[in-house]
Design a protein around this motif. Structure first.
Motif, PDB file in Angstrom:
ATOM      1  N   ALA A 128      -2.311 -11.737  -3.947  1.00 49.28           N
ATOM      2  CA  ALA A 128      -1.353 -12.539  -3.193  1.00 49.28           C
ATOM      3  C   ALA A 128      -0.210 -13.008  -4.101  1.00 49.28           C
ATOM      4  O   ALA A 128       0.954 -12.999  -3.692  1.00 49.28           O
ATOM      5  CB  ALA A 128      -2.046 -13.736  -2.552  1.00 49.28           C
ATOM      6  N   GLU A 129      -0.534 -13.394  -5.330  1.00 49.28           N
ATOM      7  CA  GLU A 129       0.508 -13.824  -6.264  1.00 49.28           C
ATOM      8  C   GLU A 129       1.537 -12.713  -6.469  1.00 49.28           C
ATOM      9  O   GLU A 129       2.743 -12.961  -6.417  1.00 49.28           O
ATOM     10  CB  GLU A 129      -0.116 -14.216  -7.605  1.00 49.28           C
ATOM     11  CG  GLU A 129      -0.909 -15.495  -7.562  1.00 49.28           C
ATOM     12  CD  GLU A 129      -1.661 -15.764  -8.860  1.00 49.28           C
ATOM     13  OE1 GLU A 129      -1.284 -15.211  -9.914  1.00 49.28           O
ATOM     14  OE2 GLU A 129      -2.643 -16.530  -8.816  1.00 49.28           O
ATOM     15  N   ARG A 130       1.063 -11.494  -6.706  1.00 54.98           N
ATOM     16  CA  ARG A 130       1.984 -10.350  -6.908  1.00 54.98           C
ATOM     17  C   ARG A 130       2.824 -10.089  -5.667  1.00 54.98           C
ATOM     18  O   ARG A 130       4.023  -9.804  -5.769  1.00 54.98           O
ATOM     19  CB  ARG A 130       1.196  -9.100  -7.298  1.00 54.98           C
ATOM     20  CG  ARG A 130       0.685  -9.119  -8.725  1.00 54.98           C
ATOM     21  CD  ARG A 130       0.142  -7.766  -9.159  1.00 54.98           C
ATOM     22  NE  ARG A 130      -0.925  -7.275  -8.307  1.00 54.98           N
ATOM     23  CZ  ARG A 130      -2.222  -7.541  -8.470  1.00 54.98           C
ATOM     24  NH1 ARG A 130      -2.611  -8.312  -9.467  1.00 54.98           N
ATOM     25  NH2 ARG A 130      -3.122  -7.038  -7.646  1.00 54.98           N
ATOM     26  N   LEU A 131       2.203 -10.171  -4.510  1.00 57.57           N
ATOM     27  CA  LEU A 131       2.922  -9.932  -3.258  1.00 57.57           C
ATOM     28  C   LEU A 131       4.043 -10.949  -3.072  1.00 57.57           C
ATOM     29  O   LEU A 131       5.194 -10.588  -2.814  1.00 57.57           O
ATOM     30  CB  LEU A 131       1.949  -9.982  -2.082  1.00 57.57           C
ATOM     31  CG  LEU A 131       2.542  -9.809  -0.685  1.00 57.57           C
ATOM     32  CD1 LEU A 131       3.235  -8.464  -0.544  1.00 57.57           C
ATOM     33  CD2 LEU A 131       1.451  -9.975   0.369  1.00 57.57           C
ATOM     34  N   TYR A 132       3.739 -12.233  -3.237  1.00 52.85           N
ATOM     35  CA  TYR A 132       4.758 -13.262  -3.052  1.00 52.85           C
ATOM     36  C   TYR A 132       5.821 -13.199  -4.146  1.00 52.85           C
ATOM     37  O   TYR A 132       7.010 -13.410  -3.869  1.00 52.85           O
ATOM     38  CB  TYR A 132       4.115 -14.646  -2.979  1.00 52.85           C
ATOM     39  CG  TYR A 132       3.283 -14.837  -1.724  1.00 52.85           C
ATOM     40  CD1 TYR A 132       3.821 -14.605  -0.466  1.00 52.85           C
ATOM     41  CD2 TYR A 132       1.960 -15.254  -1.802  1.00 52.85           C
ATOM     42  CE1 TYR A 132       3.070 -14.776   0.675  1.00 52.85           C
ATOM     43  CE2 TYR A 132       1.197 -15.431  -0.660  1.00 52.85           C
ATOM     44  CZ  TYR A 132       1.752 -15.185   0.574  1.00 52.85           C
ATOM     45  OH  TYR A 132       1.005 -15.356   1.714  1.00 52.85           O
ATOM     46  N   GLU A 133       5.435 -12.904  -5.365  1.00 50.40           N
ATOM     47  CA  GLU A 133       6.413 -12.767  -6.456  1.00 50.40           C
ATOM     48  C   GLU A 133       7.382 -11.627  -6.177  1.00 50.40           C
ATOM     49  O   GLU A 133       8.566 -11.711  -6.522  1.00 50.40           O
ATOM     50  CB  GLU A 133       5.698 -12.558  -7.787  1.00 50.40           C
ATOM     51  CG  GLU A 133       5.069 -13.837  -8.314  1.00 50.40           C
ATOM     52  CD  GLU A 133       4.143 -13.622  -9.500  1.00 50.40           C
ATOM     53  OE1 GLU A 133       3.947 -12.467  -9.947  1.00 50.40           O
ATOM     54  OE2 GLU A 133       3.597 -14.638  -9.977  1.00 50.40           O
ATOM     55  N   ALA A 134       6.917 -10.559  -5.541  1.00 53.84           N
ATOM     56  CA  ALA A 134       7.789  -9.426  -5.205  1.00 53.84           C
ATOM     57  C   ALA A 134       8.908  -9.850  -4.248  1.00 53.84           C
ATOM     58  O   ALA A 134       9.978  -9.244  -4.236  1.00 53.84           O
ATOM     59  CB  ALA A 134       6.971  -8.291  -4.593  1.00 53.84           C
ATOM     60  N   PHE A 135       8.676 -10.898  -3.483  1.00 58.62           N
ATOM     61  CA  PHE A 135       9.697 -11.414  -2.567  1.00 58.62           C
ATOM     62  C   PHE A 135      10.526 -12.534  -3.189  1.00 58.62           C
ATOM     63  O   PHE A 135      11.429 -13.055  -2.555  1.00 58.62           O
ATOM     64  CB  PHE A 135       9.053 -11.893  -1.263  1.00 58.62           C
ATOM     65  CG  PHE A 135       8.720 -10.773  -0.332  1.00 58.62           C
ATOM     66  CD1 PHE A 135       9.655 -10.308   0.577  1.00 58.62           C
ATOM     67  CD2 PHE A 135       7.484 -10.161  -0.386  1.00 58.62           C
ATOM     68  CE1 PHE A 135       9.361  -9.255   1.422  1.00 58.62           C
ATOM     69  CE2 PHE A 135       7.174  -9.112   0.453  1.00 58.62           C
ATOM     70  CZ  PHE A 135       8.119  -8.653   1.360  1.00 58.62           C
ATOM     71  N   GLY A 136      10.198 -12.919  -4.415  1.00 60.72           N
ATOM     72  CA  GLY A 136      10.959 -13.953  -5.100  1.00 60.72           C
ATOM     73  C   GLY A 136      10.397 -15.354  -4.987  1.00 60.72           C
ATOM     74  O   GLY A 136      11.059 -16.317  -5.398  1.00 60.72           O
TER      75      GLY A 136
END
Length: 169
Positions: A128-136
């Motif tokens: 989830a951290e990687r997913l949200y970081e990909a959106f900024g």
């Protein structure tokens, strides 16, 4: 992808309960508590004013959900929160979550009043951290001991995505 409403309560409840059962550490509510929330409770949740629910479908099957919760009042309406991202376990790692987040962010921008979107997630949920970081989405705080699961406490990350960079200071 389409908006969800009270008529989707049965499908939403099934998807939510499965996610709460299969990924207990990733959700705030306990599966056992959610079992007591009937279809009418879920219908009311999907119909709440100021909340915008979206569902990803495979044919007629609801395979993912996400919600944007807005706030009332001139001093708060610029801030909304991303809530209830759920993807059916058999559809994970296939881009459904990305599509839901992208749709929600685009929708928030289209409202014209949302400057920032916040969210919270269980600390240590690397996917989830990687997913949200990909959106900024940037980390702005960690709430220690926010979730008790099987006798152990877990922190909750708080993240923010700025949509409008004017008046940033």
């Amino acid at each position: 992808m389409r908006p969800l409403g009270a008529s989707d309560a049965t499908r939403y409840r099934v998807l939510r309960l499965a996610s709460l059962r299969n990924f207990q550490l990733m959700h705030g509510p306990a599966y056992e508590d959610a079992l007591r929330q009937d279809e009418a409770w879920h219908a009311a949740r999907l119909a709440k004013a100021g909340d915008y629910w979206f569902g990803a479908f495979d044919g007629d099957e609801l395979v993912g959900t996400i919600a944007l919760r807005t706030q009332e009042g001139s001093r708060l309406r610029h801030s909304a929160s991303l809530n209830s991202l759920i993807v059916d376990s058999s559809r994970q790692s296939r881009g459904v979550g990305r599509l839901l987040i992208a749709h929600l962010v685009d929708f928030a921008r289209s409202l014209g009043t949302i400057r920032q979107i916040t969210l919270a997630l269980t600390d240590g949920n690397a996917r989830a951290e990687r997913l949200y970081e990909a959106f900024g989405f940037k980390l702005f705080g960690l709430e220690p001991d926010a979730l008790l699961h099987e006798g152990r406490y877990y922190g909750k990350q708080h993240r923010q995505l700025i949509l409008d960079h004017s008046n940033n200071e």
